[in-house]
Design an enzyme around this catalytic site. Structure first.
Site, mmCIF file in Angstrom:
data_model
loop_
_atom_site.group_PDB
_atom_site.id
_atom_site.type_symbol
_atom_site.label_atom_id
_atom_site.label_comp_id
_atom_site.label_asym_id
_atom_site.label_seq_id
_atom_site.Cartn_x
_atom_site.Cartn_y
_atom_site.Cartn_z
ATOM 1 N N ASP A 159 60.963 18.204 87.029
ATOM 2 C CA ASP A 159 61.031 18.077 85.569
ATOM 3 C C ASP A 159 60.236 19.252 85.013
ATOM 4 O O ASP A 159 59.008 19.253 85.065
ATOM 5 C CB ASP A 159 60.410 16.725 85.163
ATOM 6 C CG ASP A 159 60.180 16.611 83.657
ATOM 7 O OD1 ASP A 159 60.666 17.481 82.892
ATOM 8 O OD2 ASP A 159 59.506 15.644 83.238
ATOM 9 N N LYS A 174 59.331 27.019 77.743
ATOM 10 C CA LYS A 174 60.640 26.369 77.675
ATOM 11 C C LYS A 174 61.304 26.588 76.315
ATOM 12 O O LYS A 174 62.520 26.552 76.192
ATOM 13 C CB LYS A 174 60.442 24.876 77.936
ATOM 14 C CG LYS A 174 61.714 24.096 78.129
ATOM 15 C CD LYS A 174 61.359 22.706 78.622
ATOM 16 C CE LYS A 174 62.551 21.799 78.726
ATOM 17 N NZ LYS A 174 62.156 20.475 79.224
ATOM 18 N N GLU A 232 67.927 15.713 81.073
ATOM 19 C CA GLU A 232 66.726 14.872 81.153
ATOM 20 C C GLU A 232 67.029 13.394 80.859
ATOM 21 O O GLU A 232 66.605 12.519 81.622
ATOM 22 C CB GLU A 232 65.649 15.410 80.204
ATOM 23 C CG GLU A 232 65.024 16.696 80.748
ATOM 24 C CD GLU A 232 64.301 17.516 79.694
ATOM 25 O OE1 GLU A 232 64.117 17.030 78.564
ATOM 26 O OE2 GLU A 232 63.916 18.663 80.004
ATOM 27 N N ASP A 269 62.692 9.927 73.713
ATOM 28 C CA ASP A 269 61.744 10.771 74.454
ATOM 29 C C ASP A 269 60.752 11.414 73.485
ATOM 30 O O ASP A 269 61.078 12.369 72.784
ATOM 31 C CB ASP A 269 62.553 11.840 75.220
ATOM 32 C CG ASP A 269 61.658 12.763 76.056
ATOM 33 O OD1 ASP A 269 60.424 12.713 75.899
ATOM 34 O OD2 ASP A 269 62.215 13.531 76.861
#
Ligand code: AMP
Length: 619
Positions: free
Chosen positions: A12, A78, A177, A204
């Site tokens: 992850d 990211k 994800e 999330d």
């Protein structure tokens, strides 16, 4: 190190933290550092050493030094991966390091006197995770499943894959994800057992970002129906609100920069620690110091924190409603709600989510670890260790090429299960055309100008032929990781060219999300414009052909008929030019009728042309 089992690891790669998990006989397990923490901060510090070397620190060591090593540390890479400078303008104020444009619309980060691409920086984090896995397993590790946000486009996925390659990892599969989180909870198997598709919301809420996805799980296919969220909403905002509350009267000096970076960082840490403790306790004590005030001690109650955070939680729920709307799902149709991200440990979040969806969310797994665990479960399937579930993903947006006049020819439609392949034939529109520009487009709209160009390449060396004769086959191939390869081949000459979509540009998350919604809003207008473009192209083609035939065989027609064809040809061209200038005012049906009439009106001429051609051929 033994040369053994070729374990595939699950990674992850997060904005703030990254984790690695491995498949095991009793199910997947996350790998922890010496202090028992599974999370590796996605922070890298680079310092030049004597002899042009580099001292690299990754994780907690880099994060704890982030204040002192301003200018040498990078975080949140990211947010940059697979993007161009124009894509990330809104991010720049949040980043504590300089970002500049690189070649081919890429990004570069200048650190320790050198330029690094986001891929290279992510590779440092991935290498640290790989080393953790090697140490835990006692053998080399070369293959991984990596997760990315559902809204990542091909370019961002490809860039993530490149980062892994730089870290010595071959990416056997990239998965979304939310898909990984649903896998970790075994929802796919549950859906299979019950013999019907399941609809799942994955909520999330991490440190800096909020994402919600609506998934539909049918057999082996995990389909992302919609995504929504806010790329700057998360636990950090709760810390900030609490920090301001703690600073009280000094909040103004905090905002005005009267507090130095180290004091600010200490106060932030105190606020975060209190917030975390308030997930368990009703009250927490915080100690901090501000200039001129010495050491201050304060008590905070959970109710106070909840009152501060409630408006932000409400915002996340509004995003959930938007995602459900986009997916065309009502709350009553949901089968499961899954919580991901450290901030979903807050009792307020759990309560509000449960109220909103009218069902108890899945919380049994550690919300920090659930995505990595799902990646490792997929790794187990790909290693052949488990055959329970074959995961198939889908393309998030449609893919196609630009056709004549700026229209889009879609080859692969949104939500097609991958891997997949599509082939379509195209031709030239101009006599003697020897090259074709292939523009690879992604998006839901009908016009190239409204879609995103992923790549372009030229197919050259087509032998000169009349328009419409060359046969160009364009092939789109998406592999199991969602990476797109496009090839074009002219069948008569065998000339070919192709491209793999390279990370040279990116969309903002919102743009990807918006693409689908906009396409729905503009569907009718787009369809009309597409039809007009096709009609105008046909007018060009037919009038050009008629002109050529008139030049060659016109003397075989009565003079009045020639004059009539010339008049009608000019009138039709004028109508097409007007349609191009002002599509909104054009009656497409009328243009279509005029084109058909022109076809009928030139039949005699066409017949003469065909007879002549036949006579030539049999001479
Ligand atoms: P993630 O990015 O998913 O790792 O989430 C990190 C965020 O979760 C940070 O803002 C943490 O402060 C927050 N967090 C972690 N544990 C807790 C907890 N027990 N209660 C509240 N927030 C937490």
């Amino acid at each position: 190190m033994s040369a053994t089992p070729d374990t595939i690891i699950g990674i992850d790669l997060g904005t703030t933290y990254s984790l690695v998990a491995v498949p095991g006989p009793g199910g997947p397990r996350v790998l922890r550092d010496a202090s028992g923490d599974a999370r590796l901060p996605s922070v890298v510090t680079l310092r030049p050493t004597a002899g042009a070397g580099l001292q690299v620190e990754v994780g907690w060591a880099a994060r704890s030094g982030i204040v002192q090593s301003a200018g040498a540390s990078v975080h949140s890479v990211k947010r940059l991966i697979g993007r161009s400078l124009s894509d990330v303008q809104a991010e720049l104020p949040f980043l504590a390091y300089p970002v500049a444009a690189g070649p081919r619309d890429t990004l570069q980060v200048r650190l320790a006197g050198r330029d690094f691409t986001p891929q290279e920086l992510s590779a440092f984090v991935l290498r640290a995770l790989r080393e953790r896995a090697i140490a835990a397993l006692g053998h080399d590790v070369r293959r991984a499943v990596i997760t990315v946000p559902a809204y990542f486009d091909d370019v961002q996925r490809q860039a993530t894959r490149q980062a892994a390659e730089l870290a010595g990892l071959d990416v056997v599969r990239i998965i979304n994800e939310p898909t990984a989180a649903a896998l970790a909870y075994g929802i796919g198997l549950r859906a299979k057992d019950r013999g019907r598709p399941h609809t799942v919301v994955v909520y999330d809420l991490g440190g800096g970002t909020f994402d919600v996805s609506v998934l539909r799980i049918d057999g082996d296919v995990f389909e992302v129906l919609s995504t929504a969220g806010d790329t700057h909403l998360g636990g950090d905002d709760f810390d900030l609100l609490l920090m301001k509350r703690l600073a009280g009267d000094d909040a103004a000096s905090l905002a005005a920069g009267g507090v130095d970076a180290a004091q600010r960082a200490a106060l932030r840490q105190a606020a975060e620690s209190a917030k975390v403790r308030l997930s368990e306790a009703d009250e927490a004590e915080v100690e901090f110091s501000l200039p001129g005030a010495g050491l201050t001690r304060k008590r905070v109650r959970r109710a106070e924190l909840e009152a501060l955070c409630a408006p932000l939680i409400d915002r996340t729920l509004a995003h959930c409603d938007a995602a459900l709307r986009d997916a065309g799902i009502v709350v009553a149709e949901l089968d499961e709600v899954v919580l991901v991200g450290g901030s979903t440990r807050m009792p307020l979040v759990r309560r509000r989510v449960e109220q909103h969806f009218g069902r108890r969310p899945c919380t049994a797994l550690n919300p920090d670890e659930v995505v990595a665990l799902g990646a490792a479960m997929q790794a187990a399937v790909l290693s052949g260790g488990s055959t329970d579930l074959l995961l198939l993903d889908v393309t998030p947006l449609s893919l196609g090429i630009e056709t004549m006049g700026g229209a889009v020819g879609k080859l692969i439609l949104r939500n097609t299960t991958i891997p997949c392949r599509a082939v379509e034939s195209f031709t030239t529109f101009v006599d003697g055309q020897t090259a074709i520009l292939v523009r690879v487009l992604q998006g839901e709209r009908e016009l190239a100008a409204d879609c995103r160009e992923l790549a372009r390449f030229e197919l050259r060396g087509i032998p000169p032929m009349p328009a419409g004769i060359p046969k160009v086959e364009v092939e789109f191939l998406i592999d199991a990781n969602g990476i797109l390869n496009v090839a074009a081949r002219e069948l008569r000459s065998g000339q070919s060219a192709g491209v793999q979509v390279l990370p040279n540009r990116g969309l903002t998350d919102d743009e990807v999300r918006r693409a689908v919604v906009e396409s729905q809003q503009h569907a009718a207008a787009d369809a009309l414009t597409h039809r007009l473009i096709d009609l105008c192209n046909q007018v060009d083609f037919d009038t050009q052909k008629a002109e050529q035939m008139l030049a060659r065989h016109g003397d075989r027609l009565p003079r009045e008929e020639r004059a009539r064809i010339e008049r009608e040809m000019a009138a039709l061209r004028t109508r097409a030019a007007e349609a191009r200038r002002d599509p909104r005012q054009t009656d497409a049906d009328a243009l279509h009728r005029a084109l058909t009439d022109f076809g009928h009106g030139t039949l005699t001429l066409a017949e003469i042309g065909i007879r002549e051609a036949l006579a030539e051929a049999t001479k």
